[in-house]
Design a protein around this motif. Structure first.
Motif, PDB file in Angstrom:
ATOM      1  N   LEU A 150       0.758  -1.120  -0.012  1.00 55.64           N
ATOM      2  CA  LEU A 150      -0.020   0.145  -0.059  1.00 55.64           C
ATOM      3  C   LEU A 150       0.877   1.384  -0.088  1.00 55.64           C
ATOM      4  O   LEU A 150       0.558   2.060  -0.789  1.00 55.64           O
ATOM      5  N   SER A 151       1.896   1.183   0.723  1.00 56.44           N
ATOM      6  CA  SER A 151       2.702   2.327   0.779  1.00 56.44           C
ATOM      7  C   SER A 151       3.460   2.633  -0.615  1.00 56.44           C
ATOM      8  O   SER A 151       3.344   4.029  -1.186  1.00 56.44           O
ATOM      9  N   ASP A 152       3.824   1.753  -1.284  1.00 52.78           N
ATOM     10  CA  ASP A 152       4.324   1.849  -2.647  1.00 52.78           C
ATOM     11  C   ASP A 152       3.318   2.390  -3.572  1.00 52.78           C
ATOM     12  O   ASP A 152       3.444   3.486  -4.168  1.00 52.78           O
ATOM     13  N   ARG A 153       2.082   1.947  -3.554  1.00 53.45           N
ATOM     14  CA  ARG A 153       0.944   2.508  -4.338  1.00 53.45           C
ATOM     15  C   ARG A 153       0.532   3.923  -4.081  1.00 53.45           C
ATOM     16  O   ARG A 153       0.532   4.877  -4.946  1.00 53.45           O
ATOM     17  N   LEU A 154       0.607   4.174  -2.681  1.00 55.41           N
ATOM     18  CA  LEU A 154       0.247   5.649  -2.436  1.00 55.41           C
ATOM     19  C   LEU A 154       1.544   6.623  -2.846  1.00 55.41           C
ATOM     20  O   LEU A 154       1.201   7.599  -3.120  1.00 55.41           O
ATOM     21  N   PHE A 155       2.743   5.887  -2.526  1.00 56.05           N
ATOM     22  CA  PHE A 155       3.775   6.682  -3.227  1.00 56.05           C
ATOM     23  C   PHE A 155       3.736   7.326  -4.636  1.00 56.05           C
ATOM     24  O   PHE A 155       4.167   8.374  -4.982  1.00 56.05           O
ATOM     25  N   TRP A 156       3.528   5.999  -5.267  1.00 57.63           N
ATOM     26  CA  TRP A 156       3.377   6.352  -6.936  1.00 57.63           C
ATOM     27  C   TRP A 156       2.361   7.203  -7.211  1.00 57.63           C
ATOM     28  O   TRP A 156       2.372   8.115  -8.279  1.00 57.63           O
ATOM     29  N   GLN A 157       1.052   7.126  -6.616  1.00 55.22           N
ATOM     30  CA  GLN A 157       0.040   8.032  -6.869  1.00 55.22           C
ATOM     31  C   GLN A 157       0.496   9.526  -6.635  1.00 55.22           C
ATOM     32  O   GLN A 157      -0.022  10.267  -7.452  1.00 55.22           O
ATOM     33  N   ALA A 158       1.206   9.804  -5.603  1.00 53.16           N
ATOM     34  CA  ALA A 158       1.588  11.020  -5.318  1.00 53.16           C
ATOM     35  C   ALA A 158       2.545  11.373  -6.226  1.00 53.16           C
ATOM     36  O   ALA A 158       2.689  12.408  -6.659  1.00 53.16           O
TER      37      ALA A 158
END
Lengths: 145, 297
Positions: free
Chosen positions: B139-147
């Protein structure tokens, strides 16, 4: 601090004596009031030093109201021997209250305030102290104003 | 008089406080300002310096070792290798699609999906970044990539309202991800959100992010790399930043990192540049001076 402030207090006392017309009794009154207020100052200082050294303050809260109560209490207690001394040496003379105020301005007032700041608690203490000093002066003058 | 005696007797029961005496008067000690920058964290990092930390480096949770590696079969490995060396996005993404078809576990599928998103981002595309049913490092990776996907066109308001919260959520989901920690600093510099208490609160918030970053390693080399990465992300050095207020924050950040890394001369240089800068610079300078003094003890 005290030495320079003795000058205006002394001038005020002399001025009041001249105003009174009877120089010798007026100067004698001023001297007694001045000594009484000096005694008050010394006792107040000693009491404060004793309280500070005793460690009793470590259990107290230092908000303005409590600080005012502590200071007023100390000042009042320190004034009690002066009340007694001035009562015993009282001689009828006018303007005793003003002499008390003059010596208060010269001796006590410079020792009040919080490092140059005058928050409401310090002003209240100063006003109460001035009132007490005038009372001491009147007492020394045998109750005359 | 009785009232006075009662009052004096009651006073010892009151709460604890600090007293001072001026002349005849006792009064409360003026409240000492709380340190704005967390001294304990600074000292801990100064003491630890180049020792390894639990913070991991890597573009994805799998690369960082934050998740257990799936047991890949040979065809999947081959497809992933093709994707990794492809110089065309279509080739790379087709290879990852092929690999995903052979995934035998949910974890393997998630890792390959993450690889596909990262590959698309690396080729400059704007992929959709699903976060469905994910938690922790994934989840951390996905949120990071969204940002990261929003960053190139984000307005200051979007940095504040969208990107910064997304990165904070990513940090919460996986506190060991170094890239998230680094971008939380960059995003803060882009957004510079106002805070209650203004300067003190803002300096505290920014220094917390910086200390989160330097927690990975307080080595001079590492922190030099970090400041270089920030410069690249912002397209300037503090001295050439067209936004003077942001330049001030960056100078403070570099000085703080230098103090943590044990480079007092760099910190002093950056601190000197804060003089007369206005805004929160006076408080920044005072904090840096205090930290420098404590560091000398």
């Amino acid at each position: 601090m005290i030495t320079p402030s003795l000058l205006p207090a002394g001038v005020a006392a002399l001025g009041l004596a001249l105003l009174d017309g009877r120089i010798a009794p007026a100067l004698w009154l001023s001297l007694r009031v001045g000594l009484g207020i000096a005694m008050w100052l010394v006792l107040w200082q000693a009491g404060g030093a004793w309280i500070a050294a005793s460690g009793r303050l470590s259990g107290l809260t230092a908000d303005a109201g409590h600080a005012l109560a502590l200071n007023a209490g100390l000042g009042l207690i320190a004034s009690l021997p002066c009340v007694l001394a001035l009562r015993l040496t009282a001689r009828a003379a006018p303007l005793g209250g003003l002499h008390g105020l003059a010596w208060f301005g010269g001796l006590i007032l410079p020792q009040l305030g919080q490092a140059g700041a005058w928050p409401p608690a310090s002003l209240t203490l100063a006003v109460a102290g001035a009132g007490l000093a005038m009372g001491l002066g009147r007492l020394a003058g045998g109750g005359s104003p | 008089m009785r009232l006075l005696v009662i009052l004096l007797l009651l006073l010892p029961g009151l709460a604890q406080a600090q007293w001072m005496r001026t002349g005849l008067e006792f009064h409360g000690q003026p409240p000492q300002p709380d340190p704005v920058v967390d001294r304990a964290r600074v000292e801990a990092q100064q003491a630890r310096r180049c020792e390894a930390s639990a913070i991991r480096f890597g573009d994805t949770a799998a690369m960082r070792g934050a998740v257990a590696p799936p047991d890949w079969d040979d065809p999947t490995r081959t497809s992933a290798a093709i994707a990794a060396i492809a110089d065309r996005p279509d080739t790379a993404l087709q290879a990852l699609d092929a690999a995903a078809l052979t995934a035998t576990t949910d974890e393997a599928a998630t890792v390959l999906e993450a690889q596909a998103v990262l590959t698309a981002l690396q080729f400059g595309q704007s992929p959709t970044v699903p976060t469905n049913d994910l938690s922790g490092p994934h989840l951390s990776d996905r949120l990071f990539w969204q940002a990261l996907a929003r960053a190139p066109t984000a307005t200051p308001g979007q940095w504040t309202d969208q990107i910064l919260p997304a990165l904070d959520a990513a940090f919460a989901a996986d506190p060991t991800s170094f890239q998230v920690r680094a971008w939380r600093v960059i995003a803060w510099l882009e957004a510079r959100p106002p805070a209650a208490g203004q300067c003190a609160a803002r300096i505290a918030a920014f220094s917390d992010r910086l200390l989160d970053l330097s927690e990975a390693s307080a080595c001079p080399l590492m922190l030099g790399h970090v400041t270089h990465a920030i410069d690249r992300a912002l397209g300037s050095r503090p001295g050439t930043d067209s936004d003077r207020a942001r330049a001030t924050w960056r100078r403070f950040g570099e000085a703080l990192l230098a103090l943590v890394a044990g480079a007092p001369e760099v910190a002093a240089h950056r601190r000197a540049e804060l003089t007369g800068a206005g805004g929160c610079a006076a408080m920044m300078g005072a904090e840096l001076d205090a930290l420098a003094r404590e560091g000398e003890r």
